[in-house]
Design a protein around this motif. Structure first.
Motif, mmCIF file in Angstrom:
data_model
loop_
_atom_site.group_PDB
_atom_site.id
_atom_site.type_symbol
_atom_site.label_atom_id
_atom_site.label_comp_id
_atom_site.label_asym_id
_atom_site.label_seq_id
_atom_site.Cartn_x
_atom_site.Cartn_y
_atom_site.Cartn_z
ATOM 1 N N SER A 19 -9.692 6.512 25.180
ATOM 2 C CA SER A 19 -9.500 5.121 24.764
ATOM 3 C C SER A 19 -9.786 4.969 23.274
ATOM 4 N N VAL A 20 -10.831 5.608 22.792
ATOM 5 C CA VAL A 20 -11.178 5.542 21.371
ATOM 6 C C VAL A 20 -10.071 6.161 20.528
ATOM 7 N N ILE A 21 -9.576 7.306 20.929
ATOM 8 C CA ILE A 21 -8.506 7.980 20.180
ATOM 9 C C ILE A 21 -7.246 7.128 20.182
ATOM 10 N N ASN A 22 -6.942 6.490 21.302
ATOM 11 C CA ASN A 22 -5.785 5.608 21.388
ATOM 12 C C ASN A 22 -5.919 4.456 20.386
ATOM 13 N N GLY A 23 -7.096 3.880 20.282
ATOM 14 C CA GLY A 23 -7.334 2.802 19.322
ATOM 15 C C GLY A 23 -7.173 3.260 17.889
ATOM 16 N N ILE A 24 -7.638 4.471 17.599
ATOM 17 C CA ILE A 24 -7.514 5.011 16.246
ATOM 18 C C ILE A 24 -6.047 5.206 15.882
ATOM 19 N N PHE A 25 -5.252 5.738 16.812
ATOM 20 C CA PHE A 25 -3.840 5.952 16.525
ATOM 21 C C PHE A 25 -3.090 4.636 16.363
ATOM 22 N N LYS A 26 -3.441 3.622 17.152
ATOM 23 C CA LYS A 26 -2.800 2.318 16.995
ATOM 24 C C LYS A 26 -3.113 1.732 15.624
ATOM 25 N N ALA A 27 -4.355 1.853 15.186
ATOM 26 C CA ALA A 27 -4.732 1.358 13.863
ATOM 27 C C ALA A 27 -4.011 2.151 12.781
ATOM 28 N N GLY A 28 -3.862 3.457 12.981
ATOM 29 C CA GLY A 28 -3.163 4.296 12.009
ATOM 30 C C GLY A 28 -1.706 3.914 11.874
ATOM 31 N N VAL A 29 -1.065 3.598 12.980
ATOM 32 C CA VAL A 29 0.341 3.179 12.934
ATOM 33 C C VAL A 29 0.453 1.870 12.172
ATOM 34 N N PHE A 30 -0.459 0.924 12.428
ATOM 35 C CA PHE A 30 -0.420 -0.364 11.736
ATOM 36 C C PHE A 30 -0.611 -0.177 10.239
ATOM 37 N N VAL A 31 -1.581 0.629 9.842
ATOM 38 C CA VAL A 31 -1.842 0.871 8.421
ATOM 39 C C VAL A 31 -0.650 1.583 7.782
ATOM 40 N N GLY A 32 -0.032 2.510 8.485
ATOM 41 C CA GLY A 32 1.142 3.206 7.959
ATOM 42 C C GLY A 32 2.309 2.270 7.729
ATOM 43 N N ILE A 33 2.573 1.389 8.681
ATOM 44 C CA ILE A 33 3.665 0.421 8.526
ATOM 45 C C ILE A 33 3.358 -0.520 7.371
ATOM 46 N N LEU A 34 2.131 -0.975 7.273
ATOM 47 C CA LEU A 34 1.733 -1.867 6.186
ATOM 48 C C LEU A 34 1.904 -1.181 4.829
ATOM 49 N N ALA A 35 1.522 0.088 4.731
ATOM 50 C CA ALA A 35 1.660 0.824 3.476
ATOM 51 C C ALA A 35 3.128 0.972 3.091
ATOM 52 N N VAL A 36 3.993 1.251 4.049
ATOM 53 C CA VAL A 36 5.429 1.385 3.756
ATOM 54 C C VAL A 36 5.994 0.064 3.267
ATOM 55 N N VAL A 37 5.622 -1.034 3.897
ATOM 56 C CA VAL A 37 6.117 -2.348 3.476
ATOM 57 C C VAL A 37 5.659 -2.665 2.059
ATOM 58 N N VAL A 38 4.402 -2.366 1.740
ATOM 59 C CA VAL A 38 3.879 -2.623 0.393
ATOM 60 C C VAL A 38 4.610 -1.781 -0.638
ATOM 61 N N VAL A 39 4.824 -0.493 -0.360
ATOM 62 C CA VAL A 39 5.504 0.393 -1.312
ATOM 63 C C VAL A 39 6.945 -0.055 -1.524
ATOM 64 N N VAL A 40 7.651 -0.403 -0.466
ATOM 65 C CA VAL A 40 9.027 -0.872 -0.602
ATOM 66 C C VAL A 40 9.061 -2.173 -1.400
#
Length: 55
Positions: free
Chosen positions: A20-41
């Motif tokens: 469950s903890v690892i699942n939460g970490i990956f979900k947060a990582g996906v959100f941060v990755g999408i946010l970073a791509v939007v900011v860079v674009v």
């Protein structure tokens, strides 16, 4: 025998909570990755509009 069953239940509970903890970490990582791509674009579009806009 009862001691073995309790040990297995405790081990399963610890392992499942770790998943469950690892699942939460990956979900947060996906959100941060999408946010970073939007900011860079957004920055790239802003830079192009500054240089190509010509004011």
């Amino acid at each position: 025998m009862k001691k073995i069953n309790i040990s297995l239940i405790l081990l399963a509970m610890i392992a499942l909570s770790g998943c469950s903890v690892i699942n939460g970490i990956f979900k947060a990582g996906v959100f941060v990755g999408i946010l970073a791509v939007v900011v860079v674009v957004g920055i790239i579009i802003w830079l192009f509009s500054m240089f190509m806009g010509g004011k």
